[in-house]
Design an enzyme around this catalytic site. Sequence first.
Site, PDB file in Angstrom:
ATOM      1  N   ARG A 136      -0.617   7.377   6.706  1.00 22.11           N
ATOM      2  CA  ARG A 136       0.250   8.164   5.296  1.00 22.11           C
ATOM      3  C   ARG A 136      -0.175   8.504   4.648  1.00 22.11           C
ATOM      4  O   ARG A 136      -0.325   9.159   3.927  1.00 22.11           O
ATOM      5  CB  ARG A 136      -0.515   6.579   4.500  1.00 22.11           C
ATOM      6  CG  ARG A 136       0.002   4.720   4.990  1.00 22.11           C
ATOM      7  CD  ARG A 136      -1.073   3.472   3.896  1.00 22.11           C
ATOM      8  NE  ARG A 136      -0.952   2.755   4.572  1.00 22.11           N
ATOM      9  CZ  ARG A 136       0.428   1.876   5.049  1.00 22.11           C
ATOM     10  NH1 ARG A 136       0.997   1.896   3.919  1.00 22.11           N
ATOM     11  NH2 ARG A 136       0.211   0.626   4.631  1.00 22.11           N
ATOM     12  N   ASP A 164       3.036   3.697   6.603  1.00 21.10           N
ATOM     13  CA  ASP A 164       2.171   4.418   7.745  1.00 21.10           C
ATOM     14  C   ASP A 164       3.504   3.617   8.581  1.00 21.10           C
ATOM     15  O   ASP A 164       4.728   3.273   8.663  1.00 21.10           O
ATOM     16  CB  ASP A 164       1.813   3.139   7.190  1.00 21.10           C
ATOM     17  CG  ASP A 164       2.303   1.439   7.381  1.00 21.10           C
ATOM     18  OD1 ASP A 164       3.444   1.450   6.841  1.00 21.10           O
ATOM     19  OD2 ASP A 164       1.841   0.898   8.385  1.00 21.10           O
ATOM     20  N   GLY A 187      15.800  -4.008   0.597  1.00 24.08           N
ATOM     21  CA  GLY A 187      15.877  -5.085  -0.096  1.00 24.08           C
ATOM     22  C   GLY A 187      15.111  -5.315  -0.942  1.00 24.08           C
ATOM     23  O   GLY A 187      14.801  -6.371  -1.912  1.00 24.08           O
ATOM     24  N   ARG A 235       0.575  -1.728   0.328  1.00 21.40           N
ATOM     25  CA  ARG A 235      -0.241   0.042   0.172  1.00 21.40           C
ATOM     26  C   ARG A 235       1.342   1.178  -0.164  1.00 21.40           C
ATOM     27  O   ARG A 235      -0.234   2.462  -0.576  1.00 21.40           O
ATOM     28  CB  ARG A 235      -0.164   0.148   1.261  1.00 21.40           C
ATOM     29  CG  ARG A 235      -1.998  -0.684   1.335  1.00 21.40           C
ATOM     30  CD  ARG A 235      -2.765  -1.363   2.539  1.00 21.40           C
ATOM     31  NE  ARG A 235      -2.040  -2.102   3.212  1.00 21.40           N
ATOM     32  CZ  ARG A 235      -2.278  -2.632   4.684  1.00 21.40           C
ATOM     33  NH1 ARG A 235      -3.730  -1.978   5.114  1.00 21.40           N
ATOM     34  NH2 ARG A 235      -1.648  -3.628   5.514  1.00 21.40           N
ATOM     35  N   LYS A 237      16.480   3.261   1.713  1.00 17.36           N
ATOM     36  CA  LYS A 237      18.044   4.213   2.892  1.00 17.36           C
ATOM     37  C   LYS A 237      18.592   2.931   2.118  1.00 17.36           C
ATOM     38  O   LYS A 237      19.316   1.989   2.961  1.00 17.36           O
ATOM     39  CB  LYS A 237      16.838   3.254   4.032  1.00 17.36           C
ATOM     40  CG  LYS A 237      16.032   3.732   4.599  1.00 17.36           C
ATOM     41  CD  LYS A 237      15.365   2.936   6.258  1.00 17.36           C
ATOM     42  CE  LYS A 237      14.351   4.460   6.687  1.00 17.36           C
ATOM     43  NZ  LYS A 237      13.624   3.063   7.716  1.00 17.36           N
ATOM     44  N   GLU A 281       7.630   2.373  -6.141  1.00 16.85           N
ATOM     45  CA  GLU A 281       7.961   1.824  -4.667  1.00 16.85           C
ATOM     46  C   GLU A 281       7.458   3.066  -4.080  1.00 16.85           C
ATOM     47  O   GLU A 281       8.435   3.908  -4.444  1.00 16.85           O
ATOM     48  CB  GLU A 281       8.729   1.056  -4.756  1.00 16.85           C
ATOM     49  CG  GLU A 281       8.961  -0.357  -2.594  1.00 16.85           C
ATOM     50  CD  GLU A 281       7.635  -0.712  -2.235  1.00 16.85           C
ATOM     51  OE1 GLU A 281       6.660   0.321  -2.260  1.00 16.85           O
ATOM     52  OE2 GLU A 281       8.276  -1.893  -2.542  1.00 16.85           O
ATOM     53  N   THR A 292      11.915  -6.725  -0.877  1.00 18.85           N
ATOM     54  CA  THR A 292      10.566  -7.028  -0.662  1.00 18.85           C
ATOM     55  C   THR A 292      11.072  -6.719  -2.563  1.00 18.85           C
ATOM     56  O   THR A 292       9.903  -7.431  -3.449  1.00 18.85           O
ATOM     57  CB  THR A 292       9.438  -5.772  -0.818  1.00 18.85           C
ATOM     58  OG1 THR A 292       9.365  -5.894   1.116  1.00 18.85           O
ATOM     59  CG2 THR A 292       8.591  -5.622  -1.272  1.00 18.85           C
ATOM     60  N   LEU A 293      11.658  -5.838  -3.088  1.00 19.27           N
ATOM     61  CA  LEU A 293      11.998  -5.105  -4.239  1.00 19.27           C
ATOM     62  C   LEU A 293      12.681  -6.451  -5.072  1.00 19.27           C
ATOM     63  O   LEU A 293      12.084  -6.746  -5.916  1.00 19.27           O
ATOM     64  CB  LEU A 293      13.198  -3.919  -4.656  1.00 19.27           C
ATOM     65  CG  LEU A 293      11.803  -3.076  -4.739  1.00 19.27           C
ATOM     66  CD1 LEU A 293      13.402  -2.039  -4.859  1.00 19.27           C
ATOM     67  CD2 LEU A 293      11.401  -2.970  -6.039  1.00 19.27           C
ATOM     68  N   ASP A 322      14.751  -0.727   1.806  1.00 23.35           N
ATOM     69  CA  ASP A 322      14.974  -0.576   2.333  1.00 23.35           C
ATOM     70  C   ASP A 322      16.088  -1.461   2.707  1.00 23.35           C
ATOM     71  O   ASP A 322      17.431  -1.607   2.524  1.00 23.35           O
ATOM     72  CB  ASP A 322      13.580  -0.482   3.857  1.00 23.35           C
ATOM     73  CG  ASP A 322      15.119  -0.605   5.197  1.00 23.35           C
ATOM     74  OD1 ASP A 322      15.588  -1.241   5.617  1.00 23.35           O
ATOM     75  OD2 ASP A 322      13.363   0.046   6.197  1.00 23.35           O
TER      76      ASP A 322
HETATM   77  C1  PRP Z   1       7.513  -1.956   3.516  1.00 28.51           C
HETATM   78  C2  PRP Z   1       7.426  -0.945   2.074  1.00 28.51           C
HETATM   79  C3  PRP Z   1       8.278  -1.314   0.735  1.00 28.51           C
HETATM   80  C4  PRP Z   1       9.047  -2.352   1.751  1.00 28.51           C
HETATM   81  C5  PRP Z   1      10.236  -1.852   1.836  1.00 28.51           C
HETATM   82  O1  PRP Z   1       5.878  -2.260   2.685  1.00 28.51           O
HETATM   83  O2  PRP Z   1       6.355  -0.360   1.301  1.00 28.51           O
HETATM   84  O3  PRP Z   1       7.549  -2.654  -0.118  1.00 28.51           O
HETATM   85  O4  PRP Z   1       8.219  -2.751   3.078  1.00 28.51           O
HETATM   86  O5  PRP Z   1      11.296  -2.691   3.053  1.00 28.51           O
HETATM   87  P1  PRP Z   1      12.291  -4.272   2.614  1.00 28.51           P
HETATM   88  O6  PRP Z   1      13.374  -2.906   1.275  1.00 28.51           O
HETATM   89  O7  PRP Z   1      13.632  -4.341   3.683  1.00 28.51           O
HETATM   90  O8  PRP Z   1      11.772  -5.011   1.531  1.00 28.51           O
HETATM   91  P2  PRP Z   1       5.525  -3.129   3.841  1.00 28.51           P
HETATM   92  O9  PRP Z   1       6.115  -4.706   4.032  1.00 28.51           O
HETATM   93  O10 PRP Z   1       5.581  -2.407   5.401  1.00 28.51           O
HETATM   94  O11 PRP Z   1       3.836  -3.022   3.418  1.00 28.51           O
HETATM   95  P3  PRP Z   1       3.249  -1.363   3.104  1.00 28.51           P
HETATM   96  O12 PRP Z   1       3.430  -1.144   1.348  1.00 28.51           O
HETATM   97  O13 PRP Z   1       1.380  -1.761   2.786  1.00 28.51           O
HETATM   98  O14 PRP Z   1       3.143  -0.607   4.085  1.00 28.51           O
END
Ligand code: PRP
Length: 185
Positions: A168, A162, A108, A45, A134, A102, A110-111, A106
Amino acid sequence: MQDYHDFIDEVLVDEKAIETRVAELGAQISRAYAGQELLIVCLLRGGLTFTADLTRHLTIPHTLDCMSLSSYGVGHYASSGNVRVNLDLMTNIEGLNVLLVEDIVDSGRTLAHVLHMLKTREPKSLQVCVLLDKKYRREVPVEVDYVGFDIPDKYVFGYGIDIDEHYRHLRFIASADMKKYKKTP
Ligand code: PRP
């Protein structure tokens, strides 16, 4: 929900700076994809606010789709490394130019997860645009093509990001003093 004034540390990126940078990124992306069609993939989100503003600065034809991923496991206020797909794309991306949008990168993880997943679907091209980077927290190398701002290793909120699903909507990005933050039951 606790008033953010009780726990805000400092405003890292104000509304004007966000507006200016998002417009610059929109122009840069429009130049890079000139003469081509683009599919914007918003990562929900957190990426919602940024995507909405960014797409209004694109001057090239584009379509929009969304994905939702979340990390789970240990560590509530930091990515734990395990990534779950909550909502997949509706679009078949084979042969398309895809730009992932995105809010923040952080660790990395998720990406890296979503890039790996989407590459197997054979898009024509696959690039990434993040508002906040970051850098110092990276655990997995990921190539990011467009970055809004490099930010320090602080807990941030606002402009799509959030804390416990709140804040948000704020038009700026701020850091939080988590010692002062109280989760409301
Ligand atoms: C947050 C953000 C990224 C991810 C980054 O998502 O939106 O997708 O964390 O972190 P990473 O680089 O350590 O993976 P979150 O899981 O909090 O969901 P959201 O987007 O719904 O807030």
